[in-house]
Design a protein around this motif. Structure first.
Motif, short mmCIF file in Angstrom:
data_model
loop_
_atom_site.label_atom_id
_atom_site.label_comp_id
_atom_site.label_asym_id
_atom_site.label_seq_id
_atom_site.Cartn_x
_atom_site.Cartn_y
_atom_site.Cartn_z
N CYS A 11 -21.25 2.98 -22.51
CA CYS A 11 -21.23 3.31 -21.83
C CYS A 11 -19.43 4.06 -21.53
CB CYS A 11 -21.67 2.09 -20.38
SG CYS A 11 -21.92 2.65 -18.62
N MET A 12 -19.95 5.25 -21.17
CA MET A 12 -18.90 6.40 -20.62
C MET A 12 -18.59 7.27 -19.99
SD MET A 12 -18.14 8.01 -24.37
CE MET A 12 -16.22 8.52 -23.51
N PRO A 13 -17.40 7.67 -19.08
CA PRO A 13 -17.56 8.53 -18.47
C PRO A 13 -17.72 10.23 -18.85
CG PRO A 13 -15.53 7.41 -18.17
CD PRO A 13 -16.31 7.02 -18.60
N LEU A 14 -17.82 10.82 -18.04
CA LEU A 14 -18.09 12.67 -18.99
C LEU A 14 -16.72 13.20 -18.42
CD1 LEU A 14 -21.30 14.09 -19.06
CD2 LEU A 14 -20.58 13.15 -20.79
N PRO A 15 -15.26 13.36 -18.79
CA PRO A 15 -14.95 13.91 -18.32
C PRO A 15 -14.65 15.44 -18.03
CG PRO A 15 -14.22 13.83 -21.01
CD PRO A 15 -15.49 12.85 -21.07
N ASP A 16 -13.81 15.72 -16.84
CA ASP A 16 -14.08 17.45 -16.47
C ASP A 16 -15.11 18.38 -16.46
OD1 ASP A 16 -11.14 17.59 -16.62
OD2 ASP A 16 -10.92 17.84 -19.09
N THR A 17 -16.34 16.98 -15.75
CA THR A 17 -17.39 17.24 -15.85
C THR A 17 -18.45 17.44 -14.48
OG1 THR A 17 -18.62 16.91 -18.24
CG2 THR A 17 -20.03 17.51 -16.34
N GLU A 18 -18.49 18.42 -14.17
CA GLU A 18 -18.81 18.10 -12.41
C GLU A 18 -19.65 18.06 -12.23
OE1 GLU A 18 -19.54 21.83 -9.48
OE2 GLU A 18 -16.93 21.89 -9.41
N CYS A 19 -20.78 17.36 -11.32
CA CYS A 19 -21.62 16.94 -10.99
C CYS A 19 -23.21 18.52 -10.41
CB CYS A 19 -21.86 15.99 -9.80
SG CYS A 19 -23.61 15.51 -9.00
N LEU A 28 -19.44 11.29 -12.86
CA LEU A 28 -20.33 11.28 -14.29
C LEU A 28 -20.28 9.92 -15.17
CD1 LEU A 28 -21.54 15.39 -14.36
CD2 LEU A 28 -22.54 13.44 -12.80
N LEU A 29 -21.11 9.40 -15.04
CA LEU A 29 -21.18 8.24 -16.17
C LEU A 29 -22.38 8.50 -17.66
CD1 LEU A 29 -19.55 5.39 -16.80
CD2 LEU A 29 -21.69 4.60 -15.56
N THR A 30 -22.36 8.03 -18.16
CA THR A 30 -23.68 8.82 -19.20
C THR A 30 -23.22 7.45 -20.23
OG1 THR A 30 -23.96 9.84 -20.89
CG2 THR A 30 -22.01 9.48 -21.28
N ARG A 31 -24.34 6.62 -20.61
CA ARG A 31 -25.06 6.00 -21.08
C ARG A 31 -25.78 6.00 -22.77
NH1 ARG A 31 -24.36 1.62 -17.67
NH2 ARG A 31 -24.24 1.95 -15.24
N ILE A 32 -25.72 5.79 -23.67
CA ILE A 32 -26.35 5.86 -24.75
C ILE A 32 -27.78 4.84 -25.51
CG2 ILE A 32 -26.31 6.62 -26.88
CD1 ILE A 32 -25.20 9.10 -25.13
N SER A 51 -28.96 8.55 -20.44
CA SER A 51 -28.86 9.19 -19.02
C SER A 51 -27.79 9.49 -18.83
CB SER A 51 -29.71 8.13 -18.95
OG SER A 51 -28.89 6.30 -18.83
N VAL A 52 -27.19 10.42 -17.39
CA VAL A 52 -25.51 10.85 -16.47
C VAL A 52 -26.57 10.37 -15.25
CG1 VAL A 52 -24.85 12.28 -16.14
CG2 VAL A 52 -25.34 12.34 -18.41
N GLU A 53 -25.44 9.20 -14.54
CA GLU A 53 -25.64 8.91 -13.15
C GLU A 53 -23.99 9.47 -12.89
OE1 GLU A 53 -26.14 5.54 -10.56
OE2 GLU A 53 -26.64 5.13 -12.73
N CYS A 54 -23.55 10.07 -11.30
CA CYS A 54 -23.15 10.70 -10.61
C CYS A 54 -22.61 8.92 -10.03
CB CYS A 54 -22.85 11.28 -9.67
SG CYS A 54 -22.47 11.77 -8.55
N ILE A 71 -23.17 19.25 -18.68
CA ILE A 71 -23.87 18.55 -18.39
C ILE A 71 -24.18 17.56 -19.28
CG2 ILE A 71 -24.68 16.11 -17.24
CD1 ILE A 71 -24.36 16.97 -14.61
N TRP A 72 -25.58 18.90 -20.56
CA TRP A 72 -26.16 18.30 -21.20
C TRP A 72 -25.49 18.58 -22.55
CZ3 TRP A 72 -27.32 20.91 -26.05
CH2 TRP A 72 -28.82 20.46 -26.70
N GLU A 73 -24.81 19.01 -22.52
CA GLU A 73 -23.55 20.02 -23.28
C GLU A 73 -22.02 18.67 -23.75
OE1 GLU A 73 -21.30 23.38 -23.19
OE2 GLU A 73 -24.02 24.82 -23.24
N ASN A 74 -21.87 18.04 -22.16
CA ASN A 74 -20.72 17.14 -22.99
C ASN A 74 -21.89 15.78 -22.56
OD1 ASN A 74 -18.89 18.75 -22.12
ND2 ASN A 74 -18.59 18.51 -20.32
N ALA A 75 -22.69 15.64 -21.77
CA ALA A 75 -23.62 14.26 -22.30
C ALA A 75 -23.85 14.04 -24.52
CB ALA A 75 -24.87 14.41 -22.14
N ASN A 76 -24.36 15.18 -24.43
CA ASN A 76 -24.58 15.43 -26.20
C ASN A 76 -23.94 14.81 -27.30
OD1 ASN A 76 -27.36 15.90 -27.77
ND2 ASN A 76 -26.33 17.61 -28.01
N PHE A 77 -22.54 15.54 -26.67
CA PHE A 77 -21.55 15.67 -27.47
C PHE A 77 -21.09 13.54 -27.63
CE2 PHE A 77 -17.22 15.07 -28.47
CZ PHE A 77 -16.62 15.72 -29.44
#
Length: 106
Positions: A11-19, A28-32, A51-54, A71-77
């Motif tokens: 579980c980690m925040p997505l840096p420099d990503t806009e909701c 945005l917080l992503t959970r793997i 999953s991603v949650e604001c 959002i998908w690109e950053n979360a998929n990384f």
């Protein structure tokens, strides 16, 4: 005792990503999750989910097709660089050992 489960791995925040909903940055917080098939007590890893949650507006993107492309690109990384836990492969290891011992006994 037989079925699929998913356990949170990271579980980690997505840096420099806009909701895409409230347009706030760095909220945005992503959970793997690791997805496993469980046969009694033996887990078999079958994939990963994300999953991603604001945290600001509580908008949740549960499926990958719901996410805007940025959002998908950053979360998929993050998903691609998250490793499965070792206990998710115990079922494969025990089945493999049973086959090897079965072949050696002949």
């Amino acid at each position: 005792m037989i079925g699929t489960v998913r356990k949170e791995v990271k579980c980690m925040p997505l840096p420099d990503t806009e909701c895409g909903h409230c347009e706030k940055n760095n909220t945005l917080l992503t959970r793997i999750y690791t997805k496993m098939f469980v046969l009694r007590i033996l887990p078999f890893a079958i994939g990963k989910e994300m999953s991603v949650e604001c945290v600001s507006c509580k908008k949740a993107y549960m499926a990958e097709w719901e996410m805007p492309p940025h959002i998908w690109e950053n979360a998929n990384f993050v998903k691609q660089h998250t490793k499965q836990p070792l206990y998710a492969y115990i079922g494969y290891a025990l089945i493999g050992l049973a086959i090897i011992f079965g072949l050696l006994k002949q």
